[in-house]
Structure formats: structure tokens, C-alpha cells
Design a protein around this motif. Structure first.
Motif, mmCIF file in Angstrom:
data_model
loop_
_atom_site.group_PDB
_atom_site.id
_atom_site.type_symbol
_atom_site.label_atom_id
_atom_site.label_comp_id
_atom_site.label_asym_id
_atom_site.label_seq_id
_atom_site.Cartn_x
_atom_site.Cartn_y
_atom_site.Cartn_z
ATOM 1 N N ALA A 67 0.932 -1.145 0.102
ATOM 2 C CA ALA A 67 0.000 0.077 0.137
ATOM 3 C C ALA A 67 0.954 1.065 -0.096
ATOM 4 O O ALA A 67 1.864 1.171 0.499
ATOM 5 C CB ALA A 67 -0.951 -0.049 1.121
ATOM 6 N N TRP A 68 0.497 2.470 -0.708
ATOM 7 C CA TRP A 68 1.083 3.417 -0.805
ATOM 8 C C TRP A 68 0.842 4.302 0.583
ATOM 9 O O TRP A 68 -0.138 4.416 0.986
ATOM 10 C CB TRP A 68 0.493 4.429 -1.820
ATOM 11 N N LEU A 69 1.973 4.718 1.016
ATOM 12 C CA LEU A 69 1.833 5.642 2.438
ATOM 13 C C LEU A 69 2.139 7.113 2.075
ATOM 14 O O LEU A 69 3.309 7.401 1.853
ATOM 15 C CB LEU A 69 2.923 5.065 3.458
ATOM 16 N N GLY A 70 0.999 7.908 2.556
ATOM 17 C CA GLY A 70 1.258 9.380 2.052
ATOM 18 C C GLY A 70 1.523 9.980 3.664
ATOM 19 O O GLY A 70 2.568 9.826 4.151
ATOM 20 N N GLY A 71 0.267 10.646 4.236
ATOM 21 C CA GLY A 71 0.290 11.121 5.511
ATOM 22 C C GLY A 71 0.053 10.047 6.535
ATOM 23 O O GLY A 71 0.486 10.122 7.477
ATOM 24 N N TRP A 79 -3.971 17.847 10.204
ATOM 25 C CA TRP A 79 -3.790 18.841 8.964
ATOM 26 C C TRP A 79 -2.439 18.839 8.312
ATOM 27 O O TRP A 79 -2.265 18.837 7.222
ATOM 28 C CB TRP A 79 -4.081 20.451 9.330
ATOM 29 N N ASN A 80 -1.515 18.685 9.342
ATOM 30 C CA ASN A 80 0.026 18.757 8.916
ATOM 31 C C ASN A 80 0.554 17.497 8.402
ATOM 32 O O ASN A 80 1.613 17.100 8.153
ATOM 33 C CB ASN A 80 0.793 19.014 10.217
ATOM 34 N N MET A 81 -0.484 16.466 8.650
ATOM 35 C CA MET A 81 0.093 15.043 8.002
ATOM 36 C C MET A 81 -0.952 14.661 6.728
ATOM 37 O O MET A 81 -0.321 13.890 6.071
ATOM 38 C CB MET A 81 0.020 14.111 9.262
ATOM 39 N N ALA A 82 -2.256 14.998 7.010
ATOM 40 C CA ALA A 82 -3.081 14.172 5.801
ATOM 41 C C ALA A 82 -2.879 15.060 4.692
ATOM 42 O O ALA A 82 -2.469 15.937 4.600
ATOM 43 C CB ALA A 82 -4.593 14.760 6.447
ATOM 44 N N THR A 83 -2.975 14.282 3.715
ATOM 45 C CA THR A 83 -2.719 14.602 2.251
ATOM 46 C C THR A 83 -3.872 14.784 1.196
ATOM 47 O O THR A 83 -4.844 14.394 1.466
ATOM 48 C CB THR A 83 -1.638 13.935 1.281
ATOM 49 N N VAL A 84 -3.699 15.777 0.282
ATOM 50 C CA VAL A 84 -4.567 15.898 -0.655
ATOM 51 C C VAL A 84 -4.974 14.681 -1.427
ATOM 52 O O VAL A 84 -6.090 14.053 -1.578
ATOM 53 C CB VAL A 84 -4.430 16.799 -1.693
ATOM 54 N N GLY A 85 -3.920 13.848 -1.747
ATOM 55 C CA GLY A 85 -3.947 12.591 -2.697
ATOM 56 C C GLY A 85 -4.562 11.513 -1.680
ATOM 57 O O GLY A 85 -5.507 10.663 -2.102
ATOM 58 N N GLY A 86 -4.268 11.474 -0.292
ATOM 59 C CA GLY A 86 -4.867 10.521 0.537
ATOM 60 C C GLY A 86 -6.392 10.548 0.623
ATOM 61 O O GLY A 86 -7.044 9.539 0.575
ATOM 62 N N ALA A 104 -0.033 14.926 -4.871
ATOM 63 C CA ALA A 104 -0.547 13.896 -4.107
ATOM 64 C C ALA A 104 -0.356 14.081 -2.680
ATOM 65 O O ALA A 104 -0.847 13.785 -1.563
ATOM 66 C CB ALA A 104 -0.419 12.525 -4.415
ATOM 67 N N THR A 105 1.096 14.345 -2.376
ATOM 68 C CA THR A 105 1.673 14.519 -0.963
ATOM 69 C C THR A 105 1.563 15.827 -0.289
ATOM 70 O O THR A 105 1.888 16.033 0.757
ATOM 71 C CB THR A 105 3.178 14.002 -1.032
ATOM 72 N N CYS A 106 0.698 16.756 -0.957
ATOM 73 C CA CYS A 106 0.525 18.250 -0.683
ATOM 74 C C CYS A 106 -0.319 17.990 0.662
ATOM 75 O O CYS A 106 -1.357 17.213 0.644
ATOM 76 C CB CYS A 106 -0.130 19.138 -1.586
ATOM 77 N N THR A 107 0.144 18.417 2.025
ATOM 78 C CA THR A 107 -0.792 18.500 3.097
ATOM 79 C C THR A 107 -1.927 19.385 2.897
ATOM 80 O O THR A 107 -1.825 20.337 2.540
ATOM 81 C CB THR A 107 -0.029 18.550 4.467
ATOM 82 N N ILE A 108 -2.969 19.176 3.837
ATOM 83 C CA ILE A 108 -3.965 19.998 4.056
ATOM 84 C C ILE A 108 -3.385 21.404 4.759
ATOM 85 O O ILE A 108 -4.057 22.532 4.187
ATOM 86 C CB ILE A 108 -5.068 19.351 5.029
ATOM 87 N N ALA A 109 -2.595 21.651 5.398
ATOM 88 C CA ALA A 109 -1.946 22.510 5.903
ATOM 89 C C ALA A 109 -1.367 23.456 4.751
ATOM 90 O O ALA A 109 -1.443 24.510 4.644
ATOM 91 C CB ALA A 109 -0.995 22.246 6.919
ATOM 92 N N GLN A 110 -0.623 22.874 4.058
ATOM 93 C CA GLN A 110 0.053 23.560 2.893
ATOM 94 C C GLN A 110 -1.061 23.790 2.000
ATOM 95 O O GLN A 110 -0.941 25.073 1.404
ATOM 96 C CB GLN A 110 0.985 22.543 2.163
ATOM 97 N N LEU A 111 -2.010 23.185 1.703
ATOM 98 C CA LEU A 111 -3.346 23.673 0.837
ATOM 99 C C LEU A 111 -3.882 24.891 1.413
ATOM 100 O O LEU A 111 -4.225 26.075 0.595
ATOM 101 C CB LEU A 111 -4.207 22.652 0.523
ATOM 102 N N SER A 112 -4.015 24.862 2.507
ATOM 103 C CA SER A 112 -4.595 26.033 3.286
ATOM 104 C C SER A 112 -3.976 27.417 3.181
ATOM 105 O O SER A 112 -4.307 28.306 2.938
ATOM 106 C CB SER A 112 -4.880 25.652 4.755
ATOM 107 N N ARG A 113 -2.447 27.248 3.432
ATOM 108 C CA ARG A 113 -1.395 28.183 3.194
ATOM 109 C C ARG A 113 -1.735 28.852 1.768
ATOM 110 O O ARG A 113 -1.658 30.122 1.557
ATOM 111 C CB ARG A 113 -0.206 28.026 3.293
#
Length: 274
Positions: A23-27, A101-108, A65-74
Motif C-alpha cells: 500500500a502507498w503511504l502518504g500522510g 492537517w499537518n499530516m493528511a494529504t490531498v491525494g490520501g 498527492a503528498t501536498c498536506t492540508i496545511a500546505q493547501l490552506s496556506r
């Protein structure tokens, strides 16, 4: 949660052959939230070095896909595009702490394909396109609205990877309206509707998520009136498409989705009194 069936974690840069139980591991926010008895090895994407946000010459924006929610928010708070408020609105639709937010990713979030996934809502509403990469390196593209097939189901082959999501410039330059409903304050989304008005040609797109098992994006060359919108939604979304769980019964989700869709239509159109 410990995943006691996982025997190995490898770096995704090593390009080892894919095998059953991988399995792929993102956040990892979903993978480590509950038992995963079928998994034997995690393929870690965290060191791939993908740029979280890439601006292209045509005005489109690509999110790794590895962009985190925190990065997207910024990104959303700094962006000057017309649709920028929608990024923060969808980030806030997460039932998650700042640690998530700092771990979860857009792709995940997309690959989990859960009805309440707000990254699905955001990228489907803005006519996003997924870039998928197979084990042999070949690439293909599929619209987000077609990528999520149902609850927990997505258009991914064995070992295939969601590499990024690209949002077109035209959608980013559009006016947007956002509505969300939950059974209780700060609860998981039970209905989430986004309207996108293209001021270049006057077309309107209305996207329904959370209330349905998959995203439904309806495009109108000209904004419909109230009855036209309701008829189109009822024709597109069948009885079996309304989601049913402890966060809302299908009949209530349907009622709220239709109500919120009318609210975004009224907000985005000058003839909202119709």
C-alpha cells in the motif's frame, strides 16, 4: 494504531516490484486509524520530493498527492485567484485537528474515496484532473468527478499511484459559493454543495458531495431556474446514490442537498429571485 501485519516499510524511490499486500503511504492518517489486516508492506512517498504546489504558464495549478492540508490552506490564503476562498472553506470542512492537517494529504483524501472527503469536493467542483502513474511508469489522466466511483471505490489499478491533481485556470478564475450541512456542530459533512459560475461564458456548475456516494458535478451552459436545477439533480442522482450512515439518513441528505444547491444558485446568479 499499530499495524501488526505490516512487516516492512520501503522508500518509494527504490522502485521495487509491487506485490500483494503493498500500500502507498502518504500522510498515514487513514492507514493508522484502524486495522489493515490485508497489508504486509508500506511504500513510503514522503521522500519523493514532489513540490506541493506548482503554478503552470497557462494559469492552472497542480497539487502533488503528498501536498498536506496545511500546505493547501496556506496556498489558498495567499492566492489571489477568484476561487481562492473555496480552498480554506474545504480545508475547514475536515473533521480533523491541526495535527491531522499537518499530516493528511490531498491525494490520501481522494484515494480514500469517502463521501465526506472535502478534497474530493474541492477538486471535483473546480473540474480537477488526476494524474495517475502505473507501475510501468505510464501515465493517464482522469477527471476527479470520474475518479471516485463510490464509497471507498476509485479508478485505480493494482499498484497505480495518484501523482497529482491539476485545477484549470478557468475554474480558478470563477466565482464560487459553498454550503455545508452536518447533524451537529463541527460534525462530519452530511451534505456539501459547491457552485462555480464561469463569468466568461455564464455557465454554472453545481457539485454535490458528502450526501452522495460519489461526487455529482452538473454543468449548465446557462444558470437554470429553481425548478430546472431541482429537476436536473433529481434526474442525475438516483435513490441508491444518496449515502446512508449515522451522520444522516438518505432522505434528509437529499433534502439538504437540494436546499443547499438552490442557495448556491441564488448566490451566484443575478436572477436569483426566480
Amino acid at each position: 494504531m499499530d499495524l501488526n501485519t505490516v512487516r516492512d516499510v520501503r522508500d518509494a524511490r527504490s522502485h521495487e516490484p509491487w506485490r500483494p499486500g503493498d500500500a502507498w503511504l502518504g500522510g498515514g492518517t487513514y492507514l493508522f486509524s484502524e486495522p489493515q489486516p490485508r497489508l504486509r508492506r508500506l511504500v513510503d512517498l514522503s521522500r519523493m520530493g514532489w513540490e506541493p504546489v506548482t503554478h503552470h504558464h497557462d494559469g492552472s495549478v497542480e497539487f502533488a498527492a503528498t501536498c498536506t492540508i496545511a500546505q493547501l490552506s496556506r496556498h489558498g490564503r495567499r492566492s489571489r485567484v477568484r476561487a481562492a476562498p473555496l480552498f480554506e472553506q474545504c480545508c475547514r470542512a475536515f473533521l480533523a485537528s491541526f495535527k491531522i492537517w499537518n499530516m493528511a494529504t490531498v491525494g490520501g483524501n481522494l484515494c480514500n474515496a469517502l463521501p465526506a472527503g472535502p478534497m474530493i469536493s474541492l477538486t471535483a467542483a473546480l473540474d480537477g484532473e488526476c494524474l495517475l502513474q502505473a507501475q510501468d511508469g505510464s501515465l493517464r489522466r482522469v477527471r476527479v468527478a470520474d475518479f471516485v466511483l463510490g464509497t471507498g471505490r476509485k479508478d485505480l489499478g493494482e499498484g497505480e499511484l495518484l501523482r497529482s491533481v491539476t485545477l484549470p485556470a478557468r475554474a480558478l478564475a470563477s466565482r464560487t459559493a459553498f454550503r455545508q450541512a452536518s447533524l451537529y456542530g463541527l460534525g462530519r459533512s452530511a451534505a456539501l454543495v459547491i457552485g462555480v459560475l464561469d463569468e466568461q461564458d455564464g455557465s454554472l456548475a453545481v457539485t454535490v458531495t458528502a450526501a452522495t456516494v460519489r461526487p455529482f458535478r452538473l454543468w449548465f451552459p446557462l444558470p437554470p431556474d429553481r425548478s430546472g436545477l431541482q429537476s436536473a439533480l433529481e434526474a442525475a442522482i438516483g435513490d441508491a446514490d444518496w449515502f446512508d450512515d449515522i451522520h444522516g439518513l438518505p432522505a434528509w441528505r437529499r433534502h439538504m442537498a437540494l436546499r443547499l444547491a438552490e442557495e448556491v444558485r441564488r448566490e451566484l446568479t443575478t436572477d436569483g429571485a426566480r
